[in-house]
Design an enzyme around this catalytic site. Structure first.
Site, PDB file in Angstrom:
ATOM      1  N   SER A 153       0.793  -1.375  -0.138  1.00  0.00           N
ATOM      2  CA  SER A 153      -0.057   0.068  -0.134  1.00  0.00           C
ATOM      3  C   SER A 153       0.616   1.224   0.019  1.00  0.00           C
ATOM      4  O   SER A 153       0.294   2.447   0.099  1.00  0.00           O
ATOM      5  CB  SER A 153      -0.872   0.019   1.116  1.00  0.00           C
ATOM      6  N   SER A 232       4.243   4.383  10.678  1.00  0.00           N
ATOM      7  CA  SER A 232       2.794   4.944  10.456  1.00  0.00           C
ATOM      8  C   SER A 232       2.246   5.434  11.463  1.00  0.00           C
ATOM      9  O   SER A 232       2.500   5.375  12.710  1.00  0.00           O
ATOM     10  CB  SER A 232       2.242   3.600   9.902  1.00  0.00           C
ATOM     11  N   SER A 233       1.306   6.320  11.200  1.00  0.00           N
ATOM     12  CA  SER A 233       0.164   6.653  12.221  1.00  0.00           C
ATOM     13  C   SER A 233      -0.977   6.336  11.879  1.00  0.00           C
ATOM     14  O   SER A 233      -1.578   5.828  10.705  1.00  0.00           O
ATOM     15  CB  SER A 233       0.153   8.210  12.172  1.00  0.00           C
ATOM     16  N   GLY A 234      -1.974   6.140  12.957  1.00  0.00           N
ATOM     17  CA  GLY A 234      -3.295   5.643  12.797  1.00  0.00           C
ATOM     18  C   GLY A 234      -4.422   6.679  13.087  1.00  0.00           C
ATOM     19  O   GLY A 234      -3.939   7.637  13.849  1.00  0.00           O
ATOM     20  N   GLU A 281      12.491   1.453   6.253  1.00  0.00           N
ATOM     21  CA  GLU A 281      11.828   1.109   5.224  1.00  0.00           C
ATOM     22  C   GLU A 281      12.752  -0.106   4.221  1.00  0.00           C
ATOM     23  O   GLU A 281      12.971  -0.113   3.116  1.00  0.00           O
ATOM     24  CB  GLU A 281      11.943   2.269   4.045  1.00  0.00           C
ATOM     25  N   ARG A 283      15.754  -0.977   4.999  1.00  0.00           N
ATOM     26  CA  ARG A 283      17.217  -0.716   4.303  1.00  0.00           C
ATOM     27  C   ARG A 283      18.442  -1.573   5.654  1.00  0.00           C
ATOM     28  O   ARG A 283      19.394  -1.598   5.477  1.00  0.00           O
ATOM     29  CB  ARG A 283      17.745   0.565   4.511  1.00  0.00           C
ATOM     30  N   TYR A 487      -2.897  17.250   6.639  1.00  0.00           N
ATOM     31  CA  TYR A 487      -3.159  16.071   5.719  1.00  0.00           C
ATOM     32  C   TYR A 487      -3.841  16.894   4.384  1.00  0.00           C
ATOM     33  O   TYR A 487      -4.955  17.241   4.506  1.00  0.00           O
ATOM     34  CB  TYR A 487      -3.961  15.026   6.157  1.00  0.00           C
TER      35      TYR A 487
END
Length: 566
Positions: A153, A232-234, A281, A283, A487
């Site tokens: 995603s 991530s944030s929710g 990510e 790496r 956002y």
């Protein structure tokens, strides 16, 4: 006390489910506007797109794609098949295309145009951490590239192989590692395999009375490992924290061994290796397992809707709520443009509901509110019934102080039901030849209004530069004591150079973030998309430290190279 996995949580076998190769979600699910009478007129006013006159693009024909041939040598494939078993190391075109990109607008435009410069050469589905270790060791020995893959995603360019990569590229799909392994009920800690997608993860926790409370927009199709890898944030991060707050322990497969971060409440053990992994990510290795903070399912849960006279009044209320002693699960406010969009995407009201909506708007107008400036807010409360009720009473007082009004749970319930559907609207617009994309930032409360204004100005200048009528809208979410996330969504109808036009607008918005005092990304990650602004965000020395970390931890450049920093 520890609860082991139940028999019903046994590892999923067989094919791992993926989103459709050409868009968001699964086949047969999409956005439709025919039952939303305000949507087509709104889109026409906003970007000049006539949804009734234009033709909608159908599903692209996969057979027309020119997919680069796999470069994986037979000997290497035999080694991988020997590790994961027949059927779990595949080189067919569809599998490799599915694992080539994420789901950003740039990704989908290129896919639909048949622009595939480089695909993974083989897709591998390990069954457990031991197989991940063997695959990693074999790949590093062969000097291959390893790109971990969760739900696919990502919208920051964190998944695609570099077009100039000459080495064999292995997409390492964690989809078979999808179990909640155990729950420490005394500590509220759950060990969960990294490939678990949001719905599967929550279902397994909910069955035992627990929740992780992490619900990003991509929840339906994203994985725990992906959340950790991109910081991530929710939607409920105000209460439960971002993923960096939630994840306490990690297991990361690297060449020759597993990096293990034990789940302890806090530690003074030098620079945090856990923090190095969160947001890396892929790496630094392949995340196979995370131990996360979980919570008992709340006794009471509700999301309430409020209206504010304008965005300034709403932001002031959100800031005061963040500084208070209440902890709502959601504090979100849309600016006037996004409020108008939200109302336009509502289904037609009938009967009493229609009269109530008309009555509300008439009431707001009598209060002297400009209906073109009103802002819709959603605020959520969770916990035992008395606690949730007390929190709501405090928030209601703050809302009234800032001249807002509550309109009950109805709109909040609708938001709760539809909160994961927004990407389908992006694909719908793309079907009609229009761009609809997002960029998010975070900044201190003192700078949010300046960031908001700067982005609108930058986007408007970019629309003028490309000669297109554009639309920008924004909501504030993810509140912190010191600031919040803004956002932004932007849209316009493509001209003759879709990606060139998109780049002009995207660059303008990203630069406005930095210039106005925000960060380049709050929760989407860096990947390739945001890397050009990294030095402006964390300084040249910050980039040097990060580059040194990646070079020392992965001297051969085998783990998802050239992401975040080149």
């Amino acid at each position: 006390m520890t609860e082991p996995a139940s028999r019903t949580d046994a590892m999923r076998t067989g094919d791992v489910k993926h989103m459709k190769w050409w868009g968001w979600g699964v086949e047969g699910v999409g956005f439709h506007h025919e039952d939303k009478p305000g949507f087509a007129p709104f889109v026409h006013r906003a970007v000049g797109l006539d949804l009734w006159a234009g033709e909608r693009t159908g599903r692209p024909d996969f057979s027309q794609l020119k997919v680069p041939a796999s470069r994986a040598p037979e000997e290497f494939l035999s080694v991988l098949i020997g590790i994961v078993g027949p059927g779990n190391a595949v080189v067919d075109d569809l599998s490799r295309v599915v694992h080539t990109y994420g789901k950003s607008l740039r990704d989908l435009v290129r896919l639909r145009a048949g622009e595939i410069a480089r695909t993974p050469d083989v897709v591998v589905y390990p069954a457990d951490e031991a197989q991940v270790q063997s695959v990693v060791d074999a790949a590093v020995e062969a000097d291959a590239v390893i790109i971990p893959f969760g739900g696919g995603s990502n919208i920051a360019g964190s998944l695609e192989p570099h077009p100039d990569e000459s080495r064999v590229v292995v997409a390492l799909d964690l989809g078979r590692l999808s179990r909640v392994l155990e729950i420490d009920t005394d500590s509220g800690l759950a060990r969960i395999q990294a490939g678990a997608l949001g719905p599967d993860l929550e279902a397994q926790l909910n069955n035992r009375g627990w929740t992780m409370g992490h619900f990003p927009d991509s929840f339906t199709h994203s994985s725990l490992g992906g959340w950790v890898a991109t910081r991530s944030s929710g939607m409920q991060s105000d209460k439960y924290g971002d993923i960096a707050d939630i994840v306490k322990g990690l297991r990361v497969v690297r060449a020759g061994g597993v990096l293990v971060i034990r789940a302890v409440p806090s530690a003074s053990t030098g620079p945090s290796v856990r923090e190095m992994v969160v947001g890396s990510e892929g790496r630094l290795g392949v995340i196979t397992e995370a131990t996360v903070q979980v919570h008992r399912l709340p006794e009471s849960r509700g999301i309430y809707a409020y209206f504010f006279k304008d965005f300034d009044h709403g932001l002031a209320a959100m800031q005061e709520i963040a500084a208070s002693d209440v902890s709502p699960s959601v504090t979100r406010i849309s600016d006037a443009h996004e409020t108008g969009f939200s109302l336009a995407t509502s289904k037609a009201s009938k009967g009493i509901a229609k009269k109530a909506q008309a009555g509300l708007m008439a009431y707001l107008k009598r209060r002297g509110w400009n209906l073109d400036e009103i802002c819709l807010s959603f605020i959520g409360f969770e916990g035992d019934t008395a606690h949730a009720k007390r929190q709501k009473s405090v928030v209601d007082r703050i809302v009234r102080k800032h001249h807002g009004i509550g309109v009950g749970k109805g709109p909040g319930a609708l938001y709760d039901q539809k909160k994961f559907d927004t990407p389908y609207i992006r694909d719908f617009l793309l079907d009609h030849g229009a761009a609809g994309d997002v960029s998010e930032t975070a900044g201190p409360w003192s700078k949010l209004r300046g960031i908001h204004a700067a982005v609108y100005d930058a986007a408007d200048s970019a629309y003028e530069e490309i000669g297109r009528k554009g639309w920008t809208m924004c909501h504030m979410s993810h509140s912190y004591h010191s600031g919040a996330c803004l956002y932004f969504t932007f849209a316009f109808v493509f001209g003759d150079d879709p990606l060139g036009e998109y780049d002009t607008v995207k660059r303008a918005i990203q630069q406005a973030f930095v210039d106005a005092g925000g960060t380049i990304s709050h929760h989407h990650g860096v990947g390739l998309e945001h890397a050009p602004w990294l030095e402006e965000d964390i300084s040249a020395q910050g980039v040097a430290v990060m580059s040194g970390l990646f070079e020392a931890a992965d001297p051969g450049g085998n783990f998802n190279p050239r992401k975040i920093v080149v």
